[in-house]
Design a protein around this motif. Structure first.
Motif, PDB file in Angstrom:
ATOM      1  N   GLY A  29       0.816  -1.210   0.000  1.00  0.00           N
ATOM      2  CA  GLY A  29       0.000   0.000   0.000  1.00  0.00           C
ATOM      3  C   GLY A  29       0.845   1.254   0.000  1.00  0.00           C
ATOM      4  O   GLY A  29       1.821   1.346  -0.747  1.00  0.00           O
ATOM      5  N   THR A  30       0.497   2.205   0.859  1.00  0.00           N
ATOM      6  CA  THR A  30       1.185   3.486   0.908  1.00  0.00           C
ATOM      7  C   THR A  30       1.573   3.852   2.331  1.00  0.00           C
ATOM      8  O   THR A  30       0.990   3.365   3.301  1.00  0.00           O
ATOM      9  N   SER A  31       2.566   4.739   2.429  1.00  0.00           N
ATOM     10  CA  SER A  31       2.973   5.303   3.710  1.00  0.00           C
ATOM     11  C   SER A  31       2.894   6.815   3.626  1.00  0.00           C
ATOM     12  O   SER A  31       3.163   7.409   2.578  1.00  0.00           O
ATOM     13  N   ASN A  32       2.507   7.456   4.730  1.00  0.00           N
ATOM     14  CA  ASN A  32       2.347   8.906   4.802  1.00  0.00           C
ATOM     15  C   ASN A  32       2.875   9.437   6.127  1.00  0.00           C
ATOM     16  O   ASN A  32       3.043   8.681   7.093  1.00  0.00           O
ATOM     17  N   TYR A  33       3.065  10.742   6.170  1.00  0.00           N
ATOM     18  CA  TYR A  33       3.643  11.394   7.351  1.00  0.00           C
ATOM     19  C   TYR A  33       2.790  12.582   7.751  1.00  0.00           C
ATOM     20  O   TYR A  33       2.182  13.250   6.911  1.00  0.00           O
ATOM     21  N   ASN A  34       2.739  12.862   9.052  1.00  0.00           N
ATOM     22  CA  ASN A  34       2.169  14.089   9.599  1.00  0.00           C
ATOM     23  C   ASN A  34       3.210  14.758  10.481  1.00  0.00           C
ATOM     24  O   ASN A  34       3.863  14.095  11.294  1.00  0.00           O
ATOM     25  N   GLY A  35       3.376  16.060  10.323  1.00  0.00           N
ATOM     26  CA  GLY A  35       4.358  16.765  11.129  1.00  0.00           C
ATOM     27  C   GLY A  35       4.488  18.214  10.699  1.00  0.00           C
ATOM     28  O   GLY A  35       3.583  18.786  10.067  1.00  0.00           O
ATOM     29  N   ASP A  36       5.623  18.815  11.014  1.00  0.00           N
ATOM     30  CA  ASP A  36       5.833  20.240  10.770  1.00  0.00           C
ATOM     31  C   ASP A  36       5.897  20.597   9.289  1.00  0.00           C
ATOM     32  O   ASP A  36       5.686  21.765   8.928  1.00  0.00           O
ATOM     33  N   LEU A  37       6.196  19.634   8.442  1.00  0.00           N
ATOM     34  CA  LEU A  37       6.279  19.902   7.001  1.00  0.00           C
ATOM     35  C   LEU A  37       5.083  19.331   6.241  1.00  0.00           C
ATOM     36  O   LEU A  37       5.141  19.124   5.032  1.00  0.00           O
ATOM     37  N   GLN A  38       4.004  19.099   6.964  1.00  0.00           N
ATOM     38  CA  GLN A  38       2.781  18.566   6.360  1.00  0.00           C
ATOM     39  C   GLN A  38       1.598  19.051   7.179  1.00  0.00           C
ATOM     40  O   GLN A  38       1.428  18.641   8.329  1.00  0.00           O
ATOM     41  N   ASP A  39       0.771  19.930   6.630  1.00  0.00           N
ATOM     42  CA  ASP A  39      -0.363  20.456   7.388  1.00  0.00           C
ATOM     43  C   ASP A  39      -1.691  19.834   6.967  1.00  0.00           C
ATOM     44  O   ASP A  39      -2.749  20.331   7.310  1.00  0.00           O
TER      45      ASP A  39
END
Length: 279
Positions: A29-39
């Motif tokens: 599948g897919t992987s994603n990120y949440n953090g300071d460079l992703q709002d």
């Protein structure tokens, strides 16, 4: 001799019964990120292919133990956020090993479609990098872009850390030995440096003296933009340390029973003709 054969037969019988509850699982599948460079909670701009494999063991009609080894990539870029003037970006490969448990909302074998939730504990490895203006890959941790290692109270972050995976999914039984499904798994992290952005800017001259010009260039990249700004004064917020980073996997699953039971009608649930978990 007869006693020995009887004991051996019982051991083999019980091993076979327990072995029917083992599954080999594939993830893609897919992987994603949440953090300071992703709002944003989710964006196709920052989704990457992910996959892996694992094993599970049904301990009852409602519970299963699981382990997995997953690989993916996460990234973030200010050009897709409201903080474009900072102009930072990162990418990191993720490798994760986890142990946990699944809880099935409905009994295994009672329905062809089985929803579940899961939680556990994991260890993951990451190593954030970016590309400089020439396109060369530069790993960010050695640059100490926020003064890690030379500013008092700002220690180096570890590239291997603990995480808490949890999420939900649904499994569809294609046969008594094969299942397909969909799973979404969120990872609660204890670091805010998955993206190498967390707190405040360090003094430009101090960063230059301790880590060199590349660290200064990649700590604030507004000068690469038309009408970009100057390097901020020390203490200005670079990120938000009050909210830890996170990542998640969205995967299709394929599960195979490792030791199928070919004795029809023996020890099976009636609705799907599947072997019952051994309690």
């Amino acid at each position: 001799m007869k006693t020995f054969l009887l004991i051996a037969s019982l051991v083999v019988f019980n091993a076979a019964a327990f072995s029917q509850n083992f599954h080999f699982n594939l993830y893609a599948g897919t992987s994603n990120y949440n953090g300071d460079l992703q709002d944003k909670s989710f964006t196709l701009n920052e989704s990457h292919l992910a996959g892996g494999f694992g094993f599970s063991y049904d301990i009852s009609d409602h519970f299963s133990l699981r382990s997995s080894l997953l690989f993916g990539t996460v990234s973030g870029n200010d050009k897709y956020t409201r903080n474009r003037i900072r102009n930072l970006n990162f990418t990191s490969a993720i490798s994760e090993v986890s142990l946990g448990a699944e809880y099935y909302i409905t009994k295994l074998g009672d329905h062809s479609l089985t929803p579940y939730v899961f939680a556990g504990i994991a260890v993951f490895h990451f190593n954030p990098y970016t590309r400089d203006t020439s396109g060369k890959i530069v790993y960010l941790k050695p640059l100490s872009t926020e003064g890690e290692g030379f500013i008092p109270g700002n220690n180096y972050y570890s590239l291997t850390q603990m995480a808490i995976p949890f999420g939900a999914g649904v499994k569809l039984s294609l046969s008594e030995n094969i299942q397909v499904g969909l799973e979404i798994g969120y990872r609660k992290l204890f670091t805010d440096y998955l993206d190498d952005v967390s707190s405040t800017y360090v003094d430009e001259a101090t960063l230059l003296a301790n880590r060199g010009s590349t660290a200064v260039e990649l700590a604030y990249r507004s000068n690469e933009l038309k009408n970009g700004g100057q390097y901020p004064p020390a203490g200005i917020m670079r990120g938000s340390s009050s909210h830890k980073d996170s990542y998640y996997f969205t995967t299709l699953t394929l599960s195979f029973r490792l030791f199928p039971n070919y004795n029809e009608g023996e020890g099976r649930n009636s609705k799907l003709n599947c072997p019952k978990p051994v309690n």
